[in-house]
Design an enzyme around this catalytic site. Structure first.
Site, PDB file in Angstrom:
ATOM      1  N   SER A 171       0.828  -1.199   0.000  1.00 24.79           N
ATOM      2  CA  SER A 171       0.000   0.000   0.000  1.00 24.79           C
ATOM      3  C   SER A 171       0.870   1.260   0.000  1.00 24.79           C
ATOM      4  O   SER A 171       1.701   1.437  -0.887  1.00 24.79           O
ATOM      5  CB  SER A 171      -0.960  -0.055   1.190  1.00 24.79           C
ATOM      6  N   ASP A 334      -9.051  -5.115  -5.075  1.00 32.77           N
ATOM      7  CA  ASP A 334      -8.663  -3.945  -4.274  1.00 32.77           C
ATOM      8  C   ASP A 334      -9.555  -2.755  -4.623  1.00 32.77           C
ATOM      9  O   ASP A 334      -9.681  -2.384  -5.789  1.00 32.77           O
ATOM     10  CB  ASP A 334      -7.201  -3.616  -4.574  1.00 32.77           C
ATOM     11  N   HIS A 367      -8.253  -4.820  -0.487  1.00 33.93           N
ATOM     12  CA  HIS A 367      -6.932  -4.221  -0.299  1.00 33.93           C
ATOM     13  C   HIS A 367      -6.127  -4.985   0.744  1.00 33.93           C
ATOM     14  O   HIS A 367      -4.909  -5.158   0.595  1.00 33.93           O
ATOM     15  CB  HIS A 367      -7.127  -2.765   0.129  1.00 33.93           C
TER      16      HIS A 367
END
Length: 391
Positions: A171, A334, A367
């Site tokens: 991320s 995601d 995610h």
């Protein structure tokens, strides 16, 4: 001029089934200049390491953490800790990032979200400005992903480390990893970008703003001047609830709330009552808010929104500088950093003739597959780290 303080730590080699115990360290820089040219008189960040630094200091893997994460990437501070670091599944003796071979290091970012966590060391709006003796608030300079990298670089140099075998992160950590490869191409041999991107496009910038708005609408926020007064917990909790929901996927919500029925008695009879799933989500967010800081969240949002690999005129310009081999691991479902963002940067690197590859992570968590299901790509990560460096 930089003034640094550090305590080195070398962990003993462990068998794969032993608990890897780690210690939090403090690193200090005096007079840090930000990417936008502003000065921070003193920067303090926490860091920790796993494995042993070899004599040549060429076995270093830097782990860069995600938006709401910390430097605690693996192991435990005490054997009795309920949970290990977030990537413990792939960092440790005999694991994909093998601490019997690699010296693995991770640092808290500037403006770390979890500033009230006693195991986090960071500098940001909640810190005292040495010039005034009061918290910075919104007078703290805007910081960028490049600034996070510069602090890490200073930490590494204080340890005598000039080159990285690899940089890996999920991320927001993936943004830092790619920024390392673009800003310092001769210092990075490999990049592992998990649930990542090469730039924040217009959609993602606008989507991230949704995390900031609840804080700004909380009357207790008071333009960031709430230190020593009532904290804007309602806004912060709402923001964190949005972060949590977007980080997950509808499939996970369905599985985690199997008894959900739209026609619950409470919400049907009273507009002030909420569905059980809403209570569950806000309970999670409320617990996170106790160790978080509202201004820090705003600064992290802005740092993420400003990201462009290389921090120059274009993504292509930034990617042209990359010499490192790269591995992209987007999550198929995601909803934050959607797979097309990783696919786009992978394709551009490929078109530029760079050594790059892409594989996907599947699972129900959206995610968060990049954190909770990372072991799914253990074999690919191990193979990538064993491959030769880019010449």
């Amino acid at each position: 001029m930089l003034f640094v303080t550090f305590i080195s730590l070398a962990n003993q080699s462990l068998a794969q089934d032993e608990v890897m115990l780690v210690k939090k360290q403090r690193f200090t820089i005096k007079n840090f200049t930000t990417f936008n040219g502003q000065n921070i008189p003193q920067v303090d960040v926490g860091w920790e390491s796993y494995g042993r630094l070899n004599d040549a200091k060429d076995n270093v893997v830097l782990i860069t953490h995600y938006f709401s994460g910390t430097s605690h990437a693996a192991g435990k501070y005490q054997a009795s800790d309920a949970q290990a670091g977030y990537w413990d599944a792939i960092i440790g003796p005999g694991k994909a990032i093998d601490t019997n071979s690699f010296y693995v290091l991770s640092a808290d970012t500037l403006v770390n979200l979890n500033v009230h966590d006693p195991m986090v060391i960071t500098t940001g709006p909640a810190s005292l400005d040495p010039n005034t003796g009061k918290p910075y608030g919104l007078s703290f300079p805007v910081v960028t992903i490049r600034d996070f990298v510069e602090v890490q670089k200073a930490l590494l140099e204080s340890l005598g480390i000039e080159k990285l075998y690899a940089v890996a992160g999920p991320s927001m950590g993936s943004l830092q990893a790619l920024e390392w490869a673009s800003a310092y191409p001769d210092r990075v041999e490999r990049v592992i970008s998990v649930i990542g991107a090469g730039a924040m496009d217009a959609w993602t910038v606008a989507a991230l703003e949704h995390w900031a708005i609840p804080i700004k609408l909380d009357a207790n926020w008071d333009d960031g001047r709430y230190y020593g007064k009532t904290r804007p917990l309602a806004g912060l909790t709402t923001a964190l609830a949005q972060v949590t929901q977007t980080a997950l996927h509808p499939r996970y919500f369905k599985a985690f709330n199997p008894e959900h029925h739209p026609l619950e008695a409470g919400p049907l009879s009273d507009i002030r009552q909420s569905h059980q799933v809403v209570k569950w989500l806000w309970s999670l967010a409320g617990a996170r808010a106790q160790v978080a800081d509202a201004n820090h969240l705003l600064y992290l949002v802005r740092a993420s929104q400003l990201y462009l690999a290389g921090m120059g005129d274009s993504l292509e310009q930034g990617l042209q500088r990359v010499k490192a081999k790269s591995l992209f691991l987007p999550a198929e479902n995601d909803l934050i950093l959607m797979p097309y963002l990783a696919q786009d940067v992978y394709q551009q690197l490929n078109d530029l003739g760079k050594d790059t590859q892409l594989h996907s992570i599947s699972g129900p968590m959206g995610h968060l597959n990049g954190l909770r299901n990372i072991k799914q790509q253990e074999a690919q990560i191990r193979l990538f780290l064993a491959s030769g460096s880019q010449s």
